[in-house]
Each structure stands twice: as structure tokens, then as C-alpha cells.
Design a protein around this motif. Structure first.
Motif, PDB file in Angstrom:
ATOM      1  N   LEU A 272      14.637  25.290  37.285  1.00  0.00           N
ATOM      2  CA  LEU A 272      13.491  26.177  37.100  1.00  0.00           C
ATOM      3  C   LEU A 272      12.628  25.715  35.931  1.00  0.00           C
ATOM      4  O   LEU A 272      11.391  25.784  35.994  1.00  0.00           O
ATOM      5  N   SER A 275      10.655  22.826  37.334  1.00  0.00           N
ATOM      6  CA  SER A 275       9.739  23.196  38.404  1.00  0.00           C
ATOM      7  C   SER A 275       8.580  24.059  37.918  1.00  0.00           C
ATOM      8  O   SER A 275       7.442  23.893  38.372  1.00  0.00           O
ATOM      9  N   LEU A 439      13.722  30.581  43.939  1.00  0.00           N
ATOM     10  CA  LEU A 439      12.260  30.486  43.935  1.00  0.00           C
ATOM     11  C   LEU A 439      11.632  31.564  44.814  1.00  0.00           C
ATOM     12  O   LEU A 439      10.575  32.130  44.478  1.00  0.00           O
ATOM     13  N   LYS A 443       8.827  34.185  43.603  1.00  0.00           N
ATOM     14  CA  LYS A 443       7.521  34.314  44.259  1.00  0.00           C
ATOM     15  C   LYS A 443       7.311  35.719  44.793  1.00  0.00           C
ATOM     16  O   LYS A 443       6.179  36.230  44.782  1.00  0.00           O
TER      17      LYS A 443
END
Length: 448
Positions: A272, A275, A439, A443
Motif C-alpha cells: 500500500l 501503490s 484496495l 476505493k
């Protein structure tokens, strides 16, 4: 002055519930007890000294209590009134626990946690102690136990001895220990019977600010009382005092990754970080890592105060970094609380405080994250991952491997956390799948 062992003379009259005559109506003791047997089974019992039969259903002998043909002993430490006394009582309990794990008590003895509580007064703090089961009655073991209490407890110490009568009834004799040359004096005798199981675990009402700290100041007061006993306490407080009160989060997302060891937190948090171009923080932070071993060897009251305060140090870092970029945190308050609850509440998941209990709530003065993700794996998969890692573990982390009931309590405590609650992600899949699921949760929480 160290706290006195439970059952001082005034308490004795209450605990033994002595009848004024053999024909007087029997009255149950004010104190009840709970011990955690093998397999994390809890046994609740009390003492009965009336001449007649106990109340209906109250004559049942506690199961699994006394090893045959052995003997049991117990003692508790009086509940302390002031915080200073609580700190000293907690350290005394820890010291006695260590002594009871050594010779001559190690071989042939089973030392079980014991809690004494008042069933009619939930506000009264329970008293911690020990139930010592001896497989074979041995005079030398009893003498060693008496010597231990004389050495470490203020005089006069008291010791309870449990034996089985010929009719199968279980009896407790209460002894006052005099000087080594004077021997001991029996103060009373009572039958041991099963006590009603309370609606809530006796320790549940006293978790806040005794294991799970609901404010920075509550945890700080504990370490203040430790400064004369633990030099490292002042160093921790110096760091905490440099942190602002009620720091505010910046505009960037703050995401916590929680989970037991070997659930993949390190892999996920690092992924994370890369990313999301985020800052990665860990709780406890590296600035206190040199003191972790010191506080891990302390009793729950002190150990948990230390970990609670490290969260406030992390909060200060979060406030600063979240003004510049997203922040990923490897563990935070939920870990501190979950391990504390599982440690202090003996028994199984069913013995945990109920849903929506205040112990599951986020402290009002601690900076709150935007999202908390809990990584979960099966016990079998977690053990497989742990094999060969060889990393140094805390006492609680080591217990996760050998005590499935402790692990279940930690996991369930995580699930019961509120405001914010934990969003669960199955981490037993491949690294790529787990990362995609994490993820997806992020999101979904931050749609823009």
C-alpha cells in the motif's frame, strides 16, 4: 507498603459467613471466586459454613476443582484503593506468578489464575490471586508455599487449603500464617460449593483504565506511578509530553491494517505504501522499541499503559504526515485493546464483554483513522506461516500459538470494535488477491 493478601480478619467473617449458632439460618458468603481450569473452562465457586443445607442447587461441588488424590491451595491480593497501591499490587501479583512457575512448584503443580469478586457489588474491584493444584499431597510443597507467602506478603498472610472429605464434599480451611517459628493458626472451615455464573465476567466492569485505557491521561498516571520502580517510564513520558493534545488529522486518508501475526500485515502495508505513495507508520513506533522488552515483562496494568501511550505518539506522527500524503499504519489502538481484553478476561469467547460494551469504543482524545482493515486467516494457515520465521515474540504473541481460546478472544475482540469498526479481508489467498481485496475496500471507502 505492599497490598495485603485477601481475607484480612474483618473480611474473614464475611467470606466465611459464620453462623452465630449451629441452628442459625445459613447465609452464603459475600465473596465468590472464579478459576480458569485447563481448556479455558471457568469454574465459579463460593464457601458455605452454615449448619443446614445450602440454597436449592447450591450444594453442588465445583467440577474439576480438586485433583485426586491431591490438594489445592489459594490466596488473593486485596484490591488496592489508590493508583500507587494498584501498581504495587499488580507487580506483586506478577512476582508471585513468576515464583510459582519455578521449583519446587513447577513439577507436579498446576498454577491457575483466580479471581475473587463480590457478586452483589459490581463496583467493587475484583481481587487477583492463584489456585495451586498439587497432584500428590506433599507436606514439603505446602511448606514451600507458606514460606513464599511469608516472604512476599505483609504479615499476617492467609492461605486457603482445600481437601475432600470422606463423604465426597469439598472443604476449605483458612489459615493465618504466623512467623516461621510459630507455625500457623486455623481461622475457620467452610464447604466449597458451586456459585451462580454471573451475567458478565467479574473482570469486565474494571477493564477501562486497568487494561484498556480510554484516555491519554489515564495511561499517563499509571506510568507516573512507575517512575521510581521502572526508570524507562520517565523516558516514555518525556516523549509523550512532546506530543500535542488532540492532534488533528490532515486532508489525506489514514488507513490502519490490523491482524494477528502472520496474517500478512507487513506485505500489505508495504504494498500500500508503494501503490498509494503513502507514509508507513507502525505502532508502537521505533522511538520506543528499545523499551518494549522492559514493559512486556510488567503486569497488564503497566504493560497496557505503555502501549496505550505509544498510540498517542503515533497519533502525533499521523497528524503531521497526513497533511502531506496518505498514511498507512501497521496496527494501532484496536490491537492494543484486543490483546488487553483477551488477556484480562479469562475463559472463552462467550466470556468476553458483550457487544457495544464501552471497552470496544475508540478513545475520545486519540486521533481516529478513516479506515481500519482487519486481515484474517485460518488458524492452520497462520501456524503454517509462522513456522520457520524465528522472530522474537511477546508473551501474548507466543500464547496465540499454544492457546486457541486466547487467539479466538483476540480475533473476536477485533470484530467487536466500534467507531471505527474493522473491515474484514480474507488474507488466506495469494498476495495479489489479498492486495486487490484491500484496495477494493479502500476505493469503496474513498470513492473519489
Amino acid at each position: 507498603m505492599l497490598p495485603r493478601v485477601a481475607l484480612s480478619p474483618p473480611q474473614l467473617l464475611r467470606s466465611m459467613a459464620l453462623s452465630p449458632s449451629r441452628h442459625a439460618a445459613p447465609v452464603l458468603t459475600e465473596r465468590c471466586f472464579v478459576a480458569e481450569l485447563a481448556g479455558s473452562e471457568l469454574v465459579y465457586f463460593t464457601c458455605w459454613s452454615g449448619s443446614g443445607p445450602p440454597a436449592p442447587g447450591g450444594s453442588v461441588r465445583p467440577r474439576g476443582f480438586l485433583p485426586r488424590p491431591g490438594r489445592c491451595y489459594s490466596f488473593c491480593i486485596d484490591a488496592a484503593q489508590s493508583l500507587r497501591e494498584r501498581v504495587r499490587a499488580a507487580r506483586l501479583h506478577k512476582q508471585l506468578q513468576q515464583k510459582l512457575s519455578q521449583a519446587p512448584f513447577g513439577a507436579g503443580c498446576q498454577v491457575l489464575p483466580l479471581l475473587s469478586y463480590c457478586p452483589t457489588d459490581a463496583a467493587a474491584a475484583p481481587e487477583k490471586g492463584f489456585l495451586v493444584q498439587v497432584a500428590q499431597a506433599a507436606p514439603e510443597t505446602e511448606r514451600s508455599l507458606e514460606e513464599l507467602l511469608r516472604l512476599h506478603l505483609p504479615a499476617p498472610a492467609h492461605l486457603c487449603v482445600y481437601q475432600e472429605a470422606e463423604d465426597g464434599q469439598l472443604w476449605r480451611a483458612l489459615w493465618r500464617l504466623k512467623g516461621a517459628a510459630e507455625g500457623k493458626e486455623r481461622l475457620g472451615r467452610a464447604r466449597v460449593v458451586t456459585a451462580p455464573r454471573p451475567d458478565r465476567h467479574p473482570a469486565a466492569s474494571h477493564l477501562l483504565d486497568g487494561a484498556v485505557f480510554c484516555s491519554r491521561e489515564a495511561a499517563r498516571r499509571v506510568l507516573e506511578e512507575c517512575m521510581a520502580l521502572i526508570p524507562e517510564a520517565k523516558a516514555v513520558l518525556d516523549l509523550v509530553d512532546k506530543c500535542p493534545d488532540l492532534p488533528k488529522k490532515g486532508d489525506f486518508p489514514v488507513i490502519v491494517i490490523e491482524g494477528l501475526d502472520a496474517t500478512g500485515k507487513t506485505t500489505v502495508t508495504q504494498s500500500l505504501k508503494d501503490s498509494l505513495n503513502a507514509i508507513l507508520l507502525r505502532s508502537p513506533p521505533s522511538c520506543v522499541s528499545q523499551w518494549r522488552k522492559t514493559f512486556d515483562d510488567e503486569p497488564t496494568l503497566i504493560r497496557r499503559a505503555f502501549y496505550a501511550l505509544t498510540n498517542y505518539i503515533v497519533a502525533s506522527e499521523i497528524a503531521k504526515e497526513s497533511t502531506k500524503s496518505p498514511v498507512i499504519i501497521d496496527r494501532y489502538f484496536h490491537s492494543t485493546a484486543a490483546y488487553a481484553i483477551a488477556t484480562e478476561i479469562s475463559g472463552k469467547v462467550s466470556d468476553l464483554p458483550p457487544l457495544h460494551h464501552p471497552v470496544y469504543c475508540w478513545p475520545k482524545d486519540l486521533l481516529k483513522p478513516d479506515l481500519v482493515i482487519l486481515l484474517t486467516v485460518s488458524p492452520e494457515e497462520r501456524i503454517r506461516r509462522l513456522q520457520g520465521r524465528g522472530a522474537e515474540k511477546t508473551r501474548e504473541e507466543a500464547e496465540l500459538e499454544v492457546n486457541s481460546f486466547f487467539r479466538q478472544k483476540v480475533e473476536e475482540s477485533y470484530r467487536r470494535m466500534e467507531n471505527p469498526s474493522c473491515q474484514l479481508v480474507d488474507a488466506s489467498r495469494s498476495r495479489e488477491e489479498v492486495f486487490e481485496n484491500v484496495l477494493h475496500q479502500i476505493k469503496k471507502h474513498f470513492p473519489s
